[in-house]
Design an enzyme around this catalytic site. Structure first.
Site, PDB file in Angstrom:
ATOM      1  N   ASP A 408       0.864  -1.177   0.000  1.00  0.00           N
ATOM      2  CA  ASP A 408       0.000   0.000   0.000  1.00  0.00           C
ATOM      3  C   ASP A 408       0.907   1.236   0.000  1.00  0.00           C
ATOM      4  O   ASP A 408       2.114   1.134   0.248  1.00  0.00           O
ATOM      5  CB  ASP A 408      -0.893  -0.035   1.245  1.00  0.00           C
ATOM      6  CG  ASP A 408      -1.796   1.175   1.340  1.00  0.00           C
ATOM      7  OD1 ASP A 408      -2.326   1.612   0.304  1.00  0.00           O
ATOM      8  OD2 ASP A 408      -1.957   1.700   2.460  1.00  0.00           O
ATOM      9  N   PHE A 540     -12.735  18.123  -7.140  1.00  0.00           N
ATOM     10  CA  PHE A 540     -11.721  17.319  -7.809  1.00  0.00           C
ATOM     11  C   PHE A 540     -12.231  15.894  -8.004  1.00  0.00           C
ATOM     12  O   PHE A 540     -12.854  15.320  -7.121  1.00  0.00           O
ATOM     13  CB  PHE A 540     -10.439  17.279  -6.977  1.00  0.00           C
ATOM     14  CG  PHE A 540      -9.341  16.451  -7.598  1.00  0.00           C
ATOM     15  CD1 PHE A 540      -8.410  17.037  -8.430  1.00  0.00           C
ATOM     16  CD2 PHE A 540      -9.260  15.081  -7.357  1.00  0.00           C
ATOM     17  CE1 PHE A 540      -7.408  16.267  -9.008  1.00  0.00           C
ATOM     18  CE2 PHE A 540      -8.263  14.314  -7.935  1.00  0.00           C
ATOM     19  CZ  PHE A 540      -7.342  14.914  -8.768  1.00  0.00           C
TER      20      PHE A 540
END
Length: 1042
Positions: A408, A540
């Site tokens: 990750d 966004f």
């Protein structure tokens, strides 16, 4: 919801014992009216919908405030067993392996009288011990899971119904229920956000346990319900809700809510109106409408069930045991065949099989389990990697054979702490060391203008105004909200740490954000407070890669459109310039996340025309997003004034660069799987040196057709040693339509980065690598969204960090920081695998050598299936006489920890799997055949006059042979090895005096006995010793070349 009440009164009300929550009056909340749609124009009416709720994979329609029991119960269940299935399932998992099944069959054979050889407890005892330990561990682990599930299902929530507010456990919540969720409470099910405390109808949620991002997400209540007079008034409405079928994508949702008593007014529902299960309410209390429960929730759909993990050595031993079983059968048939298959030859065959059962000793399983416990203890007590926890003690040797490391990003490679490092405005650039000058320029811009200023002053003033413009843009164009905690401290809430970092930076240079709601924003510099009305915001998205805002200056009525975004998009929107591309490249090489800032002044007429077209586009039901984007592009996104370029650094975890370099040199293929946007993932891959400085990067995004997908893969093949970066949408398309084509190419690349990955996609990638190769995978993560990936990998490692302990608790190993992986894999993994392999070899040798001696003995006694050794000495052979010296090999190490970390290339030898192979296995078999034959034949030849004492002669030779063999296998002496050899040898000699049935004291103390036994042992040991020394010279191991 509670907007007319102060926080103190709200706290007081919550302390009451009755359901007062529904009785709290609410002041009117004024919102901009949303357009009213007819429900029939969007979907079939509620009454015409047939009962689709019984199928959880279909879309659902239900009524607000009317619980529907036909959907999945809201129950969390992570248990692997129940009361009835525990014993059968555990036994199945144990005996599905040939290794254990063989032991069971041998033990059961002793229930047949004609097959009984020796004492029955020598067969059943070890088997029952192994099964008991396994069942205890499985039962305890499952009981812990049961307790966690019970705690989660029993958590109380305030449910609003016609009878008022009542506390109910989360397991009793049903689709259609209204539930209050308080600050810092976990959302119990996927809910529609109906009301919030804030007048604006907004709230923040923490999603770190769902998508791994620690940034707070903004959610907006449904407009109509937020304006309701009181909570209970919602129950009086004839309201139906339509929701799409359950699916895994946490970034999309389609639905609507129809208020029939309000002229069929329809509020469209999107992800902004949803709060998913396992997220946490970060602001004050909200009212939610339960929409998906239990197995239909996003959290459950994105979580895969944990599979039982088997140790690598266990799998390899299981394969070797099949070969050993075949050897045992062949040896038994040879013995019966040499006797001419006389009489009950099939019974004799079975008895020989039992006699030779030591070839596959059950003590191997016991010793391996004990050694794994020792390895786990050594890992958890290593002062260099404090805080390490081994949660799955059955697979420590798997750390020594990792080929693919899938990590990750947020919280694993990075700290998720942003810092503004650079700002470039075309003619001037400021870095972290010159921010004081930015503050001075800003203060200068806010001073009164001087009419008779000279040219130099006007030039300086022009620079100050540029600084003011770019700082105002940064202070206005964002989604940050200033919030005060319980102690009066002000902090910022936002959906992105980039946003917070930039706003904190503007505050540090003198321009502070002091207030923000959905309608107004205020900033302050010195004594000046500037107030702006927010006319429109453009959030966004991963598709648009930019965000914008239209504001009106309350003082001057000037309307301005500000926008910031990725350079790849903004370069086409701002006016022509000759510096943007170069500076973006410079910052990217430094590993900084870049944002381009631009603005455009709008006349009132221009804005009014845009607003009219914009709201018309919002009414379109089909291709709404495309229509809205076209209006924005036409009226706003063209010829923007380029204000500047910012560079933000996402701080890496300590020693991440060094650790990644070590692991790459060790031969590991490192992939980064993140839920973050593609630009962020690319920047971190570069700053962490996962992607080399001049390494080409190829991005695959927005793949929607098979032809386009295959074409992009062909383009990647033409780029040598490139780093592949792929977004989640494209990744899902490949997984669905061209998974083998993608994985076959990706496995050849040095670096692969996957962005916008869902938890399920992460697990799918790991599973795809597992199924496409024979290589071992290791997944590393720190958030709840990494659990599926961690469980799918051969080895899962969780990092305890800011995203909680969910990944750590679900992992096989838990560490406190990413840099600990180098020592965990290159040192402890290496030792665990090599020691387990050496231990397995030696125990197989120990069993095989005594079986060869049994075969020679039977052959000399007319092939009779009679045991050579029986009773105590047979049991003692694998226990008190050899167990401790053999087990002391778990302390052996071929190199020091410093060399293992200094020369990570040594790890490559382990990944090739040459330590425990059929070749090494057969070498040990040949050694066993030689030594077993030599000991037995020489014992008969040298002691032909004392043949009656063959047991004491051969057994003594065998014991000392094994002790010398242990000494020959030692690479680095440990005090435990020395003591175990000396004490075991002394104990054996002493025990001979207490076993008169097996040893004649007069005979064993005679000089002929001593020198003849010495000759037997020497003849058995010396050729093997010479062979090992010769092989060391001709084929030295890698570490010997250092």
């Amino acid at each position: 919801m509670y907007s007319s009440i102060t926080k103190k009164s709200y706290s007081r009300i919550r302390e009451t014992s009755t359901g007062s929550t529904a009785d709290i009056p609410l002041q009117d909340i004024h919102h901009q009216e949303s357009p009213s749609h007819s429900v029939d124009s969007i979907r079939p009416s509620f009454d015409s919908i047939k009962d689709l709720s019984k199928n959880p994979l279909r879309s659902r329609t239900f009524k607000l405030g009317h619980p529907d029991c036909s959907f999945a119960p809201n129950v969390i269940q992570n248990q692997k067993y129940n009361f009835l299935s525990f014993i059968p399932v555990v036994l199945y998992h144990q005996f599905k392996f040939f290794f254990n099944m063989y032991f069971l069959l041998v033990a059961l054979s002793q229930l047949i009288k004609v097959l009984q050889i020796g004492y029955m407890f020598t067969y059943f005892g070890p088997l029952l011990f192994v099964l008991s330990v396994t069942m205890f561990k499985e039962g305890y682990d499952d009981y812990i899971r049961y307790c966690r599930d019970k705690e989660a299902n029993s958590k109380l929530y305030d449910r609003l119904s016609e009878g008022g507010v009542k506390k109910v456990p989360s397991s009793d919540l049903k689709v259609g229920d209204l539930v209050f969720i308080h600050k810092n409470d976990t959302v119990p099910a996927d809910c529609i956000l109906l009301r919030t405390v804030e007048n604006t109808g907004t709230c923040f949620i923490r999603t770190d346990q769902l998508d791994g991002e620690t940034d707070w997400k903004l959610r907006i209540a449904v407009n109509t319900s937020q304006k309701s007079v009181a909570n209970e008034s919602l129950l009086d409405e004839d309201t139906s809700v339509y929701a799409e079928p359950p699916h895994k994508d946490i970034h999309s949702f389609v639905g609507n809510i129809t208020w029939k008593t309000k002229n069929n007014h329809v509020d469209p529902l999107t992800t902004d109106n949803m709060i998913w299960m396992n997220t946490v309410i970060a602001s004050d209390t909200v009212l939610g409408l339960v929409t998906y429960t239990g197995k239909d929730t996003k959290a459950v759909l994105n979580t895969s069930s944990a599979a039982t993990k088997i140790g690598l050595v266990d799998l390899e031993i299981n394969q070797l045991s099949k070969v050993l079983a075949l050897v045992t059968l062949i040896l038994s048939l040879i013995m019966v065949g040499l006797d001419g298959f006389k009489g009950l030859w099939y019974v004799y065959t079975l008895r020989f099989l039992i006699l030779f059962s030591y070839i596959i000793p059950i003590s191997l399983r016991v010793n391996l389990d004990m050694s794994k416990t020792m390895y786990s203890y050594q890992m958890m007590n290593d002062s260099e990697i404090k805080g390490t926890i081994v949660r799955t003690s059955t697979i420590p040797e798997g750390l020594g054979r990792i080929d693919y490391l899938l990590s990750d990003k947020t919280g694993t490679l990075t700290k998720n702490e942003m810092e503004m490092r650079k700002i470039h405005m075309g003619t001037v650039s400021f870095d972290s060391e010159s921010m004081e000058e930015v503050s001075m320029q800003l203060k200068e811009a806010f001073k009164e203008k001087v009419s008779d200023a000279n040219f130099a002053f006007k030039r300086q003033q022009g620079m100050s105004m540029k600084v003011k413009d770019v700082l105002c843009a940064l202070a206005l164009c964002h989604n940050v909200t200033p919030t005060t905690d319980d102690h009066g401290n002000v902090f910022y809430q936002a959906a992105s740490p980039d946003e917070v970092a930039i706003v904190q930076w503007t505050e540090s240079v003198g321009l502070q954000l002091i207030y923000r709601d959905i309608n107004t924003i205020r900033i302050r510099c010195l004594a000046n407070t500037l107030e702006y009305e927010i006319l429109e915001t453009f959030p966004f998205t991963s598709e648009s890669k930019r965000m914008g805002i239209i504001v009106r200056d309350v003082l001057t009525n000037e309307i301005t459109f500000y926008q910031k975004g990725a350079d790849s998009i903004m370069s086409q929107i701002v006016c022509y310039n000759d510096w943007l591309e170069e500076e973006c490249s410079n910052m990217a090489r430094e590993g900084l996340r870049t944002l381009v800032i631009g603005k455009k002044h709008l006349s009132k007429e221009h804005y009014d025309e845009f607003n009219r077209q914009y709201h018309q586009a919002k009414l379109i039901l089909h291709d709404r997003s495309e229509a809205i984007q076209q209006v924005v592009k036409t009226y706003l996104e063209n010829d923007l004034e380029l204000l500047g370029l910012t560079g933000v650094e996402d701080k890496l975890q300590d020693n991440v660069k060094f650790t990644l370099e070590l692991l790459r040199n060790a031969g590991l293929h490192i992939w980064m799987l993140t839920g973050d946007k593609i630009e962020t993932a690319t920047c971190i891959a570069m700053s962490s040196k996962l992607v080399a400085r001049n390494q080409p990067i190829y991005q695959i995004t927005k793949v929607s057709s098979l032809e386009n997908a295959l074409e992009k893969l062909d383009q990647v093949r033409t780029m040598r040693d490139c780093a592949l970066v792929i977004d989640g949408e494209s990744l899902q398309f490949y997984l669905d339509h061209a998974s083998q084509e993608l994985i076959s190419l990706a496995l050849t690349l040095p670096v692969v980065v996957c962005s916008r990955c869902t938890p399920t996609q992460k697990a799918d990638i790991v599973s795809l690598i597992n199924s496409s190769t024979n290589k071992r995978t290791c997944a590393v993560g720190d958030g709840g969204n990494d659990v599926s990936m961690i469980q799918a990998a051969h080895v899962g490692i969780g990092i305890e960090g800011r995203e909680g302990r969910q990944a750590s608790l679900a992992a096989d190993f838990s560490v406190t920081q990413f840099s600990h992986l180098s020592r965990l894999l290159l040192w402890h993994g290496r030792n665990s695998y090599q020691r387990s392999a050496k231990l397995a070899h030696f125990i197989i040798h120990r069993g095989f050598i005594i079986s060869i001696m049994q075969a020679v003995f039977s052959a000399l006694f007319y092939f009779a299936p009679i045991g050579l050794y029986q009773g105590f000495i047979l049991v003692g052979y694998t226990t008190i006489y050899t167990m401790f010296p053999v087990f002391s090999l778990v302390f052996d190490q071929d190199i020091t920890d410093d060399k293992a970390l200094l020369y990570p290339e040594l790890y490559k030898e382990l990944t090739k799997g040459r330590t425990l192979t059929y070749k090494t296995f057969f070498i040990w078999i040949l050694i066993s055949v030689y030594q077993g034959g030599v000991i037995m034949i020489l014992a008969i030849w040298l002691f032909e006059d004392e043949f009656i004492r063959i047991v004491s002669i051969s057994f003594t030779s065998l014991i000392f042979n094994e002790l010398f063999m242990v000494a020959m296998e030692v690479s680095t002496w440990h005090i435990a090895m020395v003591l175990s050899l000396i004490l075991t040898g002394s104990f054996y000699i002493t025990s001979m005096w207490y076993l008169p049935n097996y040893f004649d004291i007069t005979f064993i103390t005679s000089f002929p006995f001593i020198w003849k036994v010495s000759v037997i042992v020497s003849t058995s040991i010396l050729p093997v010793f010479m062979y090992k020394q010769l092989m060391w010279i001709l084929h030295p191991p890698g570490h010997a070349k250092l």
